[in-house]
Design a protein around this motif. Structure first.
Motif, PDB file in Angstrom:
ATOM      1  N   ALA A  51       0.800  -1.225   0.000  1.00 14.99           N
ATOM      2  CA  ALA A  51       0.000   0.000   0.000  1.00 14.99           C
ATOM      3  C   ALA A  51       0.828   1.268   0.000  1.00 14.99           C
ATOM      4  O   ALA A  51       0.297   2.359  -0.170  1.00 14.99           O
ATOM      5  N   MET A  52       2.145   1.139   0.193  1.00 15.68           N
ATOM      6  CA  MET A  52       2.929   2.361   0.391  1.00 15.68           C
ATOM      7  C   MET A  52       3.853   2.736  -0.759  1.00 15.68           C
ATOM      8  O   MET A  52       3.928   3.890  -1.143  1.00 15.68           O
ATOM      9  N   ILE A  53       4.575   1.740  -1.281  1.00 23.46           N
ATOM     10  CA  ILE A  53       5.585   2.060  -2.300  1.00 23.46           C
ATOM     11  C   ILE A  53       5.207   1.405  -3.624  1.00 23.46           C
ATOM     12  O   ILE A  53       4.905   0.223  -3.674  1.00 23.46           O
ATOM     13  N   GLU A  54       5.232   2.200  -4.684  1.00 25.16           N
ATOM     14  CA  GLU A  54       5.013   1.632  -6.022  1.00 25.16           C
ATOM     15  C   GLU A  54       6.363   1.563  -6.731  1.00 25.16           C
ATOM     16  O   GLU A  54       7.123   2.535  -6.732  1.00 25.16           O
ATOM     17  N   ARG A  55       6.652   0.419  -7.329  1.00 26.28           N
ATOM     18  CA  ARG A  55       7.917   0.233  -8.052  1.00 26.28           C
ATOM     19  C   ARG A  55       7.628   0.082  -9.522  1.00 26.28           C
ATOM     20  O   ARG A  55       6.844  -0.775  -9.921  1.00 26.28           O
ATOM     21  N   ASP A  56       8.260   0.923 -10.331  1.00 30.09           N
ATOM     22  CA  ASP A  56       8.165   0.774 -11.783  1.00 30.09           C
ATOM     23  C   ASP A  56       9.597   0.663 -12.307  1.00 30.09           C
ATOM     24  O   ASP A  56      10.266   1.678 -12.558  1.00 30.09           O
TER      25      ASP A  56
ATOM     26  N   GLY B 168       5.864  -6.250  -1.537  1.00 33.51           N
ATOM     27  CA  GLY B 168       4.886  -6.590  -0.498  1.00 33.51           C
ATOM     28  C   GLY B 168       5.126  -7.944   0.128  1.00 33.51           C
ATOM     29  O   GLY B 168       4.671  -8.205   1.235  1.00 33.51           O
ATOM     30  N   GLU B 169       5.850  -8.817  -0.574  1.00 37.84           N
ATOM     31  CA  GLU B 169       6.102 -10.157  -0.016  1.00 37.84           C
ATOM     32  C   GLU B 169       7.542 -10.293   0.474  1.00 37.84           C
ATOM     33  O   GLU B 169       7.967 -11.367   0.886  1.00 37.84           O
ATOM     34  N   SER B 170       8.306  -9.220   0.409  1.00 33.40           N
ATOM     35  CA  SER B 170       9.724  -9.296   0.780  1.00 33.40           C
ATOM     36  C   SER B 170       9.891  -8.944   2.255  1.00 33.40           C
ATOM     37  O   SER B 170       8.924  -8.745   2.980  1.00 33.40           O
ATOM     38  N   GLU B 171      11.164  -8.831   2.666  1.00 34.93           N
ATOM     39  CA  GLU B 171      11.469  -8.477   4.060  1.00 34.93           C
ATOM     40  C   GLU B 171      11.428  -6.964   4.277  1.00 34.93           C
ATOM     41  O   GLU B 171      11.786  -6.480   5.342  1.00 34.93           O
ATOM     42  N   CYS B 172      10.998  -6.219   3.258  1.00 37.46           N
ATOM     43  CA  CYS B 172      10.986  -4.751   3.341  1.00 37.46           C
ATOM     44  C   CYS B 172      10.163  -4.280   4.545  1.00 37.46           C
ATOM     45  O   CYS B 172       9.086  -4.804   4.818  1.00 37.46           O
ATOM     46  N   VAL B 173      10.713  -3.274   5.269  1.00 35.30           N
ATOM     47  CA  VAL B 173       9.979  -2.737   6.424  1.00 35.30           C
ATOM     48  C   VAL B 173       9.295  -1.406   6.064  1.00 35.30           C
ATOM     49  O   VAL B 173       8.734  -0.738   6.912  1.00 35.30           O
ATOM     50  N   PHE B 174       9.400  -1.000   4.811  1.00 33.01           N
ATOM     51  CA  PHE B 174       8.707   0.176   4.288  1.00 33.01           C
ATOM     52  C   PHE B 174       9.068   1.473   5.011  1.00 33.01           C
ATOM     53  O   PHE B 174       8.202   2.292   5.286  1.00 33.01           O
ATOM     54  N   CYS B 175      10.359   1.613   5.279  1.00 34.16           N
ATOM     55  CA  CYS B 175      10.815   2.899   5.826  1.00 34.16           C
ATOM     56  C   CYS B 175      10.775   3.960   4.737  1.00 34.16           C
ATOM     57  O   CYS B 175      10.751   5.150   5.034  1.00 34.16           O
ATOM     58  N   GLY B 176      10.841   3.537   3.466  1.00 30.67           N
ATOM     59  CA  GLY B 176      10.773   4.488   2.354  1.00 30.67           C
ATOM     60  C   GLY B 176      12.083   5.206   2.078  1.00 30.67           C
ATOM     61  O   GLY B 176      12.128   6.159   1.308  1.00 30.67           O
ATOM     62  N   GLU B 177      13.181   4.739   2.690  1.00 29.73           N
ATOM     63  CA  GLU B 177      14.483   5.371   2.432  1.00 29.73           C
ATOM     64  C   GLU B 177      14.826   5.267   0.937  1.00 29.73           C
ATOM     65  O   GLU B 177      15.373   6.190   0.349  1.00 29.73           O
TER      66      GLU B 177
ATOM     67  N   TYR C 110      18.362  18.760   7.237  1.00 35.66           N
ATOM     68  CA  TYR C 110      17.831  19.138   8.549  1.00 35.66           C
ATOM     69  C   TYR C 110      18.726  18.632   9.677  1.00 35.66           C
ATOM     70  O   TYR C 110      18.598  19.067  10.804  1.00 35.66           O
ATOM     71  N   GLY C 111      19.603  17.685   9.343  1.00 38.31           N
ATOM     72  CA  GLY C 111      20.553  17.202  10.353  1.00 38.31           C
ATOM     73  C   GLY C 111      19.915  16.284  11.380  1.00 38.31           C
ATOM     74  O   GLY C 111      18.968  15.556  11.077  1.00 38.31           O
ATOM     75  N   PRO C 112      20.427  16.332  12.643  1.00 38.35           N
ATOM     76  CA  PRO C 112      19.947  15.390  13.639  1.00 38.35           C
ATOM     77  C   PRO C 112      18.505  15.668  14.030  1.00 38.35           C
ATOM     78  O   PRO C 112      18.042  16.788  13.857  1.00 38.35           O
ATOM     79  N   PRO C 113      17.770  14.690  14.562  1.00 38.94           N
ATOM     80  CA  PRO C 113      18.290  13.362  14.889  1.00 38.94           C
ATOM     81  C   PRO C 113      18.219  12.380  13.721  1.00 38.94           C
ATOM     82  O   PRO C 113      18.846  11.329  13.774  1.00 38.94           O
ATOM     83  N   ASN C 114      17.501  12.686  12.659  1.00 41.04           N
ATOM     84  CA  ASN C 114      17.238  11.636  11.666  1.00 41.04           C
ATOM     85  C   ASN C 114      17.963  11.821  10.334  1.00 41.04           C
ATOM     86  O   ASN C 114      17.965  10.924   9.517  1.00 41.04           O
ATOM     87  N   PHE C 115      18.581  12.981  10.098  1.00 45.20           N
ATOM     88  CA  PHE C 115      19.328  13.218   8.857  1.00 45.20           C
ATOM     89  C   PHE C 115      18.551  12.773   7.610  1.00 45.20           C
ATOM     90  O   PHE C 115      19.095  12.170   6.696  1.00 45.20           O
ATOM     91  N   GLY C 116      17.254  13.049   7.610  1.00 38.57           N
ATOM     92  CA  GLY C 116      16.433  12.756   6.426  1.00 38.57           C
ATOM     93  C   GLY C 116      15.789  11.382   6.422  1.00 38.57           C
ATOM     94  O   GLY C 116      14.938  11.103   5.585  1.00 38.57           O
ATOM     95  N   SER C 117      16.179  10.496   7.327  1.00 41.82           N
ATOM     96  CA  SER C 117      15.571   9.162   7.365  1.00 41.82           C
ATOM     97  C   SER C 117      14.270   9.210   8.169  1.00 41.82           C
ATOM     98  O   SER C 117      14.144  10.014   9.096  1.00 41.82           O
ATOM     99  N   LEU C 118      13.350   8.338   7.810  1.00 47.20           N
ATOM    100  CA  LEU C 118      12.102   8.226   8.568  1.00 47.20           C
ATOM    101  C   LEU C 118      11.746   6.757   8.694  1.00 47.20           C
ATOM    102  O   LEU C 118      12.231   5.923   7.933  1.00 47.20           O
ATOM    103  N   CYS C 119      10.863   6.443   9.637  1.00 43.24           N
ATOM    104  CA  CYS C 119      10.379   5.061   9.732  1.00 43.24           C
ATOM    105  C   CYS C 119       9.050   4.977   8.985  1.00 43.24           C
ATOM    106  O   CYS C 119       8.521   5.980   8.506  1.00 43.24           O
TER     107      CYS C 119
END
Ligand code: FES
Length: 353
Positions: A139-144, A187-196, A254-263
């Motif tokens: 439901a979150m990431i589309e891959r083309d 959707g069937e992989s080990e992906c945790v969908f952080c969207g990095e 934006y720097g810390p704490p996440n330096f652009g990463s999200l869950c």
């Protein structure tokens, strides 16, 4: 700090030893285009879009991977350099389905920008799109993968920033593509969908499904805020169009704490904002049902119940549990209220559970 002096496009530049030509050029505000390079990722030097001429070197060099040297003389815009960059982009355009009109990333695509910058007006080589089906298995990431240029940014982001190690290069030659283990759909992989992977993809190969057809990139207003899901305080951007949050992104600058990463929650868990079932007013229970109430009425009712319990059973009959979704200030006020106003130390926080 050891420094190195070099000349780029006739301009004397002093930079730290160990820096690359690209870093030195950017410090001097000299533009060199890139595709596989991303400031947050280890350098791979794969795409060769950033090639430059270095005097005394027979071949063009990838500026993102080549360290500076004392006395180096670099040219970033010679006809030879521009021809080489155009060839790279011409080949990339021919190797996939880069139909910008039908692409969600139209207007925020680095390949599109590069073709424009290099003055490419038509396809030089016959287009040989691999014809992969779109991966809409989650439901979150589309891959083309027809829009994938195999820059490897998603692979490095997944493996070396998030260390999830879910994707890598698979197959060989013209059949090479980015795969999950056993080439399963996302959707069937080990992906945790952080969207990095989505956040570093330079084209429309990886896009946010919830944002599809909601707003074109140039219509989005980005509002920086702090994620409300936990106490880490990740910095994110609400992408707003016509008063609606249509996407969440972040920025490494934006720097810390996440330096652009999200869950997954911070990046994709925003549908509650405009959800029709979202509670907007307090509800007061009446027998088996709830009715809407004003804040004044609800707060008065809670205060009355607290006082009744305290006078009947003592203050320690009350207990409060607060949440990591609140700010430090709110949590401080909560415990202060329980200790100083209600008179009990029965207060705890979900982070300790
Ligand atoms: Fe330098 Fe790709 S950006 S090789």
């Amino acid at each position: 700090m050891d420094t190195v002096r070099l000349v780029i496009d006739g301009k004397e530049v002093t930079t730290a030893a160990g820096n690359t030509i690209l870093m030195a050029a950017r410090q001097a505000k000299i533009h060199i285009p890139t595709l596989c390079y991303h400031p947050r990722l280890p350098v791979s030097g794969a795409c060769r879009v950033c090639v430059v001429e270095v005097e005394g070197r027979p071949a063009l060099v990838a500026s993102c991977a080549m360290p500076v040297a004392e006395g180096m003389v670099v040219h970033t815009k010679t006809e030879r350099v521009l021809r080489a960059r155009r060839l790279v982009v011409d080949l990339l355009l021919a190797s996939g389905d880069h139909n910008c009109l039908l692409c969600q990333s139209n207007g925020s695509c680095e390949l599109q920008d590069l073709a424009y910058e290099l003055g490419i007006e038509s396809f030089r080589f016959p287009v040989d799109s691999p014809g992969y089906p779109k991966d809409t298995s989650n439901a979150m990431i589309e891959r083309d993968l027809n829009k994938c240029i195999l820059c490897g940014r998603c692979v490095r982001a997944c493996n070396e920033v998030q260390v999830n190690e879910v994707i890598d290069f698979g197959y060989r030659g013209g059949k090479a593509k980015i795969v999950t283990a056993w080439d399963l759909p996302y959707g069937e992989s080990e992906c945790v969908f952080c969207g990095e992977c989505v956040s570093v993809c330079p084209t429309g190969a990886l896009t946010e499904r919830q944002a599809k057809f909601k707003a074109r990139p140039w219509k989005l207003q980005k509002v920086r805020t702090t994620c409300a899901y936990c106490g880490v305080g990740c910095q994110l951007e609400l992408n707003v169009a016509e008063g609606q949050v249509v996407k969440v992104t972040s920025d490494y600058r934006y720097g810390p704490p996440n330096f652009g990463s999200l869950c997954v929650k911070g990046r994709f868990g925003y549908d509650f904002i405009h959800h029709p079932e979202r509670l907007k007013t307090p509800l007061v229970r009446e027998k088996d049902s709830f009715r809407e109430a004003s804040w004044d009425e609800a707060l008065e009712l809670v205060a009355k119940k607290f006082s009744e319990i305290r006078s009947r059973y003592g203050a320690d009959a009350l207990a409060g549990l607060t949440s990591a979704k609140c700010t430090n200030e709110e949590n401080y006020l909560f415990q202060k209220f329980f200790r100083a106003v209600l008179g009990t130390n029965n207060v705890d926080h979900c982070a300790r559970l």
